[in-house]
Write an enzyme that holds these catalytic residues in place. Structure first.
Site, PDB file in Angstrom:
ATOM      1  N   TYR A  54       0.812  -1.132   0.075  1.00 54.61           N
ATOM      2  CA  TYR A  54       0.153  -0.070  -0.036  1.00 54.61           C
ATOM      3  C   TYR A  54       0.868   1.166  -0.131  1.00 54.61           C
ATOM      4  O   TYR A  54       0.143   2.307  -0.322  1.00 54.61           O
ATOM      5  CB  TYR A  54      -1.012   0.013   1.061  1.00 54.61           C
ATOM      6  CG  TYR A  54      -0.224  -0.242   2.640  1.00 54.61           C
ATOM      7  CD1 TYR A  54       0.187   0.708   3.135  1.00 54.61           C
ATOM      8  CD2 TYR A  54      -0.502  -1.514   3.164  1.00 54.61           C
ATOM      9  CE1 TYR A  54       0.856   0.433   4.409  1.00 54.61           C
ATOM     10  CE2 TYR A  54       0.054  -1.779   4.519  1.00 54.61           C
ATOM     11  CZ  TYR A  54       0.473  -0.744   4.980  1.00 54.61           C
ATOM     12  OH  TYR A  54       1.265  -0.961   6.242  1.00 54.61           O
ATOM     13  N   GLU A  74     -13.395  12.488 -13.071  1.00 55.74           N
ATOM     14  CA  GLU A  74     -13.479  11.271 -13.786  1.00 55.74           C
ATOM     15  C   GLU A  74     -12.539  11.063 -14.423  1.00 55.74           C
ATOM     16  O   GLU A  74     -12.240   9.694 -14.394  1.00 55.74           O
ATOM     17  CB  GLU A  74     -15.007  11.349 -14.606  1.00 55.74           C
ATOM     18  CG  GLU A  74     -16.083  11.803 -13.748  1.00 55.74           C
ATOM     19  CD  GLU A  74     -16.340  13.299 -13.814  1.00 55.74           C
ATOM     20  OE1 GLU A  74     -17.702  13.625 -13.680  1.00 55.74           O
ATOM     21  OE2 GLU A  74     -15.562  14.127 -13.773  1.00 55.74           O
ATOM     22  N   PRO A 164      -8.666 -21.322 -46.573  1.00 56.36           N
ATOM     23  CA  PRO A 164      -9.417 -20.263 -46.908  1.00 56.36           C
ATOM     24  C   PRO A 164     -10.971 -20.273 -46.390  1.00 56.36           C
ATOM     25  O   PRO A 164     -11.493 -21.499 -46.875  1.00 56.36           O
ATOM     26  CB  PRO A 164      -8.926 -19.254 -47.979  1.00 56.36           C
ATOM     27  CG  PRO A 164      -8.354 -20.486 -48.948  1.00 56.36           C
ATOM     28  CD  PRO A 164      -7.921 -21.556 -48.152  1.00 56.36           C
ATOM     29  N   ASN A 175      -3.411 -19.157 -38.646  1.00 53.45           N
ATOM     30  CA  ASN A 175      -4.379 -18.745 -37.856  1.00 53.45           C
ATOM     31  C   ASN A 175      -3.890 -18.898 -36.436  1.00 53.45           C
ATOM     32  O   ASN A 175      -3.167 -20.142 -36.059  1.00 53.45           O
ATOM     33  CB  ASN A 175      -5.729 -19.177 -37.991  1.00 53.45           C
ATOM     34  CG  ASN A 175      -6.309 -18.571 -39.088  1.00 53.45           C
ATOM     35  OD1 ASN A 175      -6.675 -19.341 -40.045  1.00 53.45           O
ATOM     36  ND2 ASN A 175      -6.825 -17.584 -38.494  1.00 53.45           N
ATOM     37  N   GLU A 197      -3.866  -3.693 -36.976  1.00 51.94           N
ATOM     38  CA  GLU A 197      -3.921  -4.122 -38.070  1.00 51.94           C
ATOM     39  C   GLU A 197      -3.481  -3.073 -39.264  1.00 51.94           C
ATOM     40  O   GLU A 197      -2.977  -3.498 -40.294  1.00 51.94           O
ATOM     41  CB  GLU A 197      -5.392  -4.288 -38.434  1.00 51.94           C
ATOM     42  CG  GLU A 197      -6.094  -5.597 -37.638  1.00 51.94           C
ATOM     43  CD  GLU A 197      -7.540  -5.845 -38.111  1.00 51.94           C
ATOM     44  OE1 GLU A 197      -7.880  -7.038 -37.887  1.00 51.94           O
ATOM     45  OE2 GLU A 197      -8.412  -4.721 -38.375  1.00 51.94           O
ATOM     46  N   ARG A 202      -3.181  -3.649 -43.302  1.00 50.95           N
ATOM     47  CA  ARG A 202      -4.464  -4.218 -43.480  1.00 50.95           C
ATOM     48  C   ARG A 202      -5.354  -3.315 -44.172  1.00 50.95           C
ATOM     49  O   ARG A 202      -5.698  -1.967 -43.970  1.00 50.95           O
ATOM     50  CB  ARG A 202      -4.926  -4.582 -41.972  1.00 50.95           C
ATOM     51  CG  ARG A 202      -6.508  -5.065 -42.385  1.00 50.95           C
ATOM     52  CD  ARG A 202      -6.699  -6.344 -42.885  1.00 50.95           C
ATOM     53  NE  ARG A 202      -8.165  -6.500 -43.375  1.00 50.95           N
ATOM     54  CZ  ARG A 202      -8.951  -7.340 -42.502  1.00 50.95           C
ATOM     55  NH1 ARG A 202      -8.516  -7.722 -41.326  1.00 50.95           N
ATOM     56  NH2 ARG A 202     -10.044  -7.441 -42.708  1.00 50.95           N
ATOM     57  N   ARG A 211      -5.605 -10.692 -46.565  1.00 48.63           N
ATOM     58  CA  ARG A 211      -5.346  -9.947 -45.784  1.00 48.63           C
ATOM     59  C   ARG A 211      -3.915 -10.145 -44.933  1.00 48.63           C
ATOM     60  O   ARG A 211      -3.509 -11.314 -44.922  1.00 48.63           O
ATOM     61  CB  ARG A 211      -6.519  -9.541 -44.716  1.00 48.63           C
ATOM     62  CG  ARG A 211      -6.419 -10.685 -43.701  1.00 48.63           C
ATOM     63  CD  ARG A 211      -7.944 -10.968 -43.183  1.00 48.63           C
ATOM     64  NE  ARG A 211      -8.813 -11.683 -44.464  1.00 48.63           N
ATOM     65  CZ  ARG A 211      -9.906 -12.179 -44.066  1.00 48.63           C
ATOM     66  NH1 ARG A 211     -10.257 -12.165 -42.780  1.00 48.63           N
ATOM     67  NH2 ARG A 211     -10.740 -12.776 -45.215  1.00 48.63           N
ATOM     68  N   ASP A 214      -5.523 -10.305 -39.527  1.00 48.45           N
ATOM     69  CA  ASP A 214      -6.998 -10.154 -39.086  1.00 48.45           C
ATOM     70  C   ASP A 214      -7.048 -10.425 -37.812  1.00 48.45           C
ATOM     71  O   ASP A 214      -6.404 -11.415 -37.228  1.00 48.45           O
ATOM     72  CB  ASP A 214      -7.645 -11.166 -39.754  1.00 48.45           C
ATOM     73  CG  ASP A 214      -9.127 -10.866 -39.585  1.00 48.45           C
ATOM     74  OD1 ASP A 214      -9.515  -9.974 -39.485  1.00 48.45           O
ATOM     75  OD2 ASP A 214     -10.137 -12.207 -39.986  1.00 48.45           O
ATOM     76  N   ASP A 216      -9.798 -10.368 -34.512  1.00 49.37           N
ATOM     77  CA  ASP A 216     -11.042 -10.565 -34.275  1.00 49.37           C
ATOM     78  C   ASP A 216     -11.183 -10.735 -32.863  1.00 49.37           C
ATOM     79  O   ASP A 216     -10.830 -11.491 -32.203  1.00 49.37           O
ATOM     80  CB  ASP A 216     -12.245 -11.687 -35.022  1.00 49.37           C
ATOM     81  CG  ASP A 216     -12.044 -11.482 -36.444  1.00 49.37           C
ATOM     82  OD1 ASP A 216     -12.215 -10.182 -36.794  1.00 49.37           O
ATOM     83  OD2 ASP A 216     -12.180 -12.227 -37.284  1.00 49.37           O
ATOM     84  N   HIS A 234     -18.220 -13.702 -31.078  1.00 53.09           N
ATOM     85  CA  HIS A 234     -18.118 -13.637 -32.693  1.00 53.09           C
ATOM     86  C   HIS A 234     -19.117 -14.718 -33.309  1.00 53.09           C
ATOM     87  O   HIS A 234     -18.986 -16.011 -32.648  1.00 53.09           O
ATOM     88  CB  HIS A 234     -16.934 -13.948 -33.157  1.00 53.09           C
ATOM     89  CG  HIS A 234     -16.358 -13.646 -34.626  1.00 53.09           C
ATOM     90  ND1 HIS A 234     -17.218 -14.503 -35.555  1.00 53.09           N
ATOM     91  CD2 HIS A 234     -15.765 -12.674 -35.130  1.00 53.09           C
ATOM     92  CE1 HIS A 234     -16.645 -13.961 -36.605  1.00 53.09           C
ATOM     93  NE2 HIS A 234     -16.014 -12.864 -36.535  1.00 53.09           N
ATOM     94  N   PHE A 242     -10.776 -23.327 -37.625  1.00 48.40           N
ATOM     95  CA  PHE A 242      -9.473 -22.578 -37.347  1.00 48.40           C
ATOM     96  C   PHE A 242      -9.602 -21.581 -36.298  1.00 48.40           C
ATOM     97  O   PHE A 242      -8.612 -21.010 -35.776  1.00 48.40           O
ATOM     98  CB  PHE A 242      -9.273 -21.815 -38.907  1.00 48.40           C
ATOM     99  CG  PHE A 242     -10.347 -20.653 -39.144  1.00 48.40           C
ATOM    100  CD1 PHE A 242     -10.187 -19.283 -38.469  1.00 48.40           C
ATOM    101  CD2 PHE A 242     -11.281 -20.887 -39.842  1.00 48.40           C
ATOM    102  CE1 PHE A 242     -10.871 -18.551 -38.846  1.00 48.40           C
ATOM    103  CE2 PHE A 242     -12.256 -19.823 -40.346  1.00 48.40           C
ATOM    104  CZ  PHE A 242     -12.017 -18.658 -39.639  1.00 48.40           C
TER     105      PHE A 242
END
Length: 270
Positions: A54, A74, A164, A175, A197, A202, A211, A214, A216, A234, A242
């Site tokens: 602390y 804030e 692909p 991937n 990206e 990209r 590409r 990628d 996601d 997703h 993949f």
């Protein structure tokens, strides 16, 4: 069972406020900091490495508050919370209250305050490339995440060569999946990933087309979002080997918040 470390009324002389004289002359601020911490190791072993110092927290908050100027309490509270969460992995959640005695509102009052509560969020990403030096693009993306001040990379799967997806004739993909923790909100994280990206050149010319990189967002805690720009989880996770194959390496027991099945169960069904 929850354990807490609390710092009460840490006094800091600083220069925050919307009025020019507040920024120029400075004034007193009082910080109340409540940290939920897993302290079992410290409780059992009398070892500071199993807790949060602390004194160090107090000095970090004081140093930040006295070397930065914000118009809004804030914004100051948000930045302090993020700094503490990223600095101290044992902090599970932090509550920051900033009190401003005798705030200049033209009326008699004792103090005003702002209070926020923040925590880190668990996120899983899918990463892929099928142009150029694919591995280099994926490695670069992971490294940029590691260097981001508000992202901790927790785990990275193996990279897998996959065919692909989507019917566009193109080279095979490389991937993988990444587990990270972050203090950023979903759309803020999305913007940060878009920057990574873009750093890999990209482009988005053909849907499901080739590409360089990628990225996601697959899951963000167990949050469900369905907007034009971002859908979480997703929507095609359960259809994509993949994604499920590398994700099952690092999070086989994670439960899909919509399908209510584990990643391993989804992989086996696919």
């Amino acid at each position: 069972m929850a354990d807490y470390i609390r710092i009460r009324d840490l006094l800091v002389m600083a220069n925050h406020g919307v009025l020019p004289e507040e920024n120029r002359l400075g004034q007193k601020f009082l910080f109340n900091i409540e940290m939920e911490v897993d302290m079992m190791k410290a409780c059992l072993n009398d070892d500071l490495s199993g807790s949060v110092n602390y004194a160090e927290v107090s000095h970090i908050v004081t140093e930040y508050a006295t070397t930065h100027t914000h118009a809004l309490l804030e914004h100051l509270a948000e930045n302090v919370a993020r700094i503490l969460l990223m600095k101290f992995p044992l902090i599970l959640q932090v509550k920051i209250e900033i009190k401003k005695p005798w705030a200049p509102v033209g009326l008699p009052l004792d103090t005003v305050s702002v209070e926020i509560t923040r925590k880190r969020h668990k996120v899983f990403l899918s990463i892929g490339s099928n142009m150029g030096d694919k591995k280099a693009y994926l490695d670069q993306a992971v490294e940029e995440m590691r260097e981001h001040p508000f992202i901790n990379v927790e785990n990275v799967s193996d990279y897998l060569v996959t065919a692909p997806y989507g019917g566009v004739e193109q080279d095979d993909f490389l991937n993988g999946c990444v587990e990270l923790s972050t203090v950023m909100q979903p759309f803020e994280l999305l913007d940060a990933l878009h920057v990574i990206e873009q750093n890999a050149n990209r482009t988005r010319e053909i849907h499901w087309g080739p590409r360089t990189l990628d990225l996601d967002i697959l899951f963000y805690d167990d949050l469900i979002i369905n907007t034009k720009d971002l859908i979480i989880p997703h929507k095609e996770i359960a259809l994509r080997d993949f994604v499920l194959s590398p994700l099952s390496q690092i999070a086989p027991d994670f439960i899909h918040p919509v399908l209510h099945k584990s990643i391993m169960e989804l992989k086996e069904e696919l």
